[in-house]
Design a protein around this motif. Structure first.
Motif, PDB file in Angstrom:
ATOM      1  N   LYS A 113      15.249 -73.747 -46.950  1.00  0.00           N
ATOM      2  CA  LYS A 113      14.492 -72.369 -46.098  1.00  0.00           C
ATOM      3  C   LYS A 113      14.707 -71.115 -46.916  1.00  0.00           C
ATOM      4  N   GLY A 148      13.646 -67.157 -48.876  1.00  0.00           N
ATOM      5  CA  GLY A 148      12.835 -65.947 -48.810  1.00  0.00           C
ATOM      6  C   GLY A 148      13.551 -64.865 -49.643  1.00  0.00           C
ATOM      7  N   ARG A 151      -0.366 -66.756 -47.865  1.00  0.00           N
ATOM      8  CA  ARG A 151       0.606 -67.158 -47.035  1.00  0.00           C
ATOM      9  C   ARG A 151       1.859 -66.005 -47.114  1.00  0.00           C
ATOM     10  N   ASN A 179       2.981 -72.754 -57.431  1.00  0.00           N
ATOM     11  CA  ASN A 179       3.555 -72.826 -55.994  1.00  0.00           C
ATOM     12  C   ASN A 179       4.177 -72.161 -55.369  1.00  0.00           C
ATOM     13  N   ASP A 180       4.460 -70.850 -56.090  1.00  0.00           N
ATOM     14  CA  ASP A 180       5.539 -69.879 -55.619  1.00  0.00           C
ATOM     15  C   ASP A 180       4.955 -69.362 -54.192  1.00  0.00           C
ATOM     16  N   ASN A 181       5.885 -68.655 -53.534  1.00  0.00           N
ATOM     17  CA  ASN A 181       5.481 -68.048 -52.306  1.00  0.00           C
ATOM     18  C   ASN A 181       5.201 -66.519 -52.510  1.00  0.00           C
ATOM     19  N   TYR A 182       3.834 -65.996 -52.010  1.00  0.00           N
ATOM     20  CA  TYR A 182       3.319 -64.767 -52.277  1.00  0.00           C
ATOM     21  C   TYR A 182       3.126 -63.792 -51.121  1.00  0.00           C
ATOM     22  N   HIS A 183       4.013 -64.253 -50.049  1.00  0.00           N
ATOM     23  CA  HIS A 183       4.029 -63.443 -48.911  1.00  0.00           C
ATOM     24  C   HIS A 183       4.216 -61.793 -49.237  1.00  0.00           C
ATOM     25  N   HIS A 221       8.002 -61.521 -47.376  1.00  0.00           N
ATOM     26  CA  HIS A 221       9.034 -62.603 -47.302  1.00  0.00           C
ATOM     27  C   HIS A 221       9.182 -63.370 -48.568  1.00  0.00           C
ATOM     28  N   SER A 222       8.396 -62.664 -49.727  1.00  0.00           N
ATOM     29  CA  SER A 222       8.618 -63.467 -51.113  1.00  0.00           C
ATOM     30  C   SER A 222       9.807 -62.889 -51.876  1.00  0.00           C
ATOM     31  N   GLY A 263       7.283 -77.598 -52.040  1.00  0.00           N
ATOM     32  CA  GLY A 263       7.978 -76.343 -52.397  1.00  0.00           C
ATOM     33  C   GLY A 263       7.513 -76.009 -54.109  1.00  0.00           C
ATOM     34  N   ARG A 266      -1.860 -70.229 -51.542  1.00  0.00           N
ATOM     35  CA  ARG A 266      -0.675 -69.861 -51.770  1.00  0.00           C
ATOM     36  C   ARG A 266      -0.769 -67.995 -51.710  1.00  0.00           C
TER      37      ARG A 266
END
Length: 313
Positions: free
Chosen positions: A66, A68, A313, A171-175, A178-179, A14, A310
């Motif tokens: 988990k 978001g 996702r 490594n961030d979440n770029y959804h 859901h980001s 993560g 990344r």
């Protein structure tokens, strides 16, 4: 921590966990243990117990969670509460059973009351109601930090917790849905620039005030606290600086090079109106953040561009 100490980083893939691993290696720690979710399901109590009995880590950074943004939290309340509570309890309990010298639990500033006096002090925890949109996640995180505190009080362990403000970086979440707010804006403005869109629509009215900390700065603080802090009360991690979401969007647009219009969809929720952490405790301990917001956003955008996995996702 001794340089040769056996250190387990839970959640090393993560954003936070990978930053902690990078910082540990940078500082000369070389005996780092990691497991992917496929190798070790932290919601499986028996598997977690077996892992700790076999490896006997001396130090644990519990960064697995988990996570978001507003949409993800609102749509999966039960999942966020159950998975976070189960995995953190399994790891903390197994660490205690197997003689772990010190554990650091990573939480979130959403544990604090929605209308807590600003800047938010560590002792405001549980003084009034939480923000509804992430209540389930907050309750799970509160349970984790309280379990660390109760183990300290009952058994004399040295388990600590740190509560970061809004994080961003490598490594961030770029959804797309859901980001969290900053990576979501990076993706949205990048795509608008690529497609030549004349307008970008953002949620809410742009008025909420937020604070942002670059994840590598958090990792540096985590290792600093592991070496220099013991206590039952959590430690806030932030910059002590805030800006409106509207101001944030303008910085992101500037960094990315988007020159179109920014509009606001006021039918969408704003979330907590203001959330600034009191960081005097970490300052008194001798720690200070290093990365200013615009520089950090530039680094995050570079990561977005060079990590297609990344970005998708």
């Amino acid at each position: 921590m001794e340089k040769e100490a056996k250190i387990y980083v839970a959640g090393h893939r993560g954003m936070v966990g990978s930053a902690i691993v990078r910082e540990l290696e940078k500082q000369g720690y070389h005996n780092i243990i990691t497991r992917t979710h496929k190798e070790l399901d932290l919601t499986n109590q028996a598997a977690v117990n077996d892992f700790f009995e076999a490896e006997k880590p001396e130090y644990v950074f519990l960064a697995a969670a988990k996570v978001g943004g507003i949409v993800a939290n609102k749509e999966a309340l039960a999942d966020f509460m159950y998975e976070n509570m189960i995995l953190e309890m399994n790891v903390i309990h197994a660490a205690w059973k197997n003689g772990c010298q010190k554990l650091e639990f990573l939480g979130s500033s959403c544990i604090y009351p929605r209308m807590a006096p600003q800047p938010i002090r560590e002792d405001s925890l549980l003084t009034s109601e939480l923000e509804e949109t992430n209540e389930a996640y907050a309750l799970a995180k509160i349970s984790g930090l309280k379990y660390c505190e109760y183990l300290n009080r009952q058994y004399g362990t040295d388990y600590i917790s740190v509560m970061p403000t809004n994080l961003y970086g490598k490594n961030d979440n770029y959804h797309p849905t859901h980001s969290h707010v900053l990576p979501a804006l990076i993706r949205r403005f990048h795509e608008a620039k690529e497609t030549g869109a004349t307008t970008v629509t953002c949620w809410g009215d742009g008025s909420p005030l937020r604070e942002f900390l670059y994840v590598d700065d958090l990792a540096n603080l985590c290792i600093f606290l592991m070496n220099h802090y013991s206590g039952n009360e959590t430690v806030n991690a932030g910059t002590g600086k805030e800006l409106t979401i509207k101001e944030l969007t303008e910085i992101v647009a500037e960094v990315i090079g988007y020159t179109g219009n920014i509009e606001w969809d006021t039918s969408k929720p704003n979330g907590t109106p203001r959330k600034l952490l009191d960081v005097s405790k970490s300052a008194q301990l001798g720690w200070q953040y290093q990365t200013e917001l615009k520089e950090g956003i530039q680094l995050a955008y570079e990561d977005f561009l060079t990590n297609p996995m990344r970005a998708e996702r």
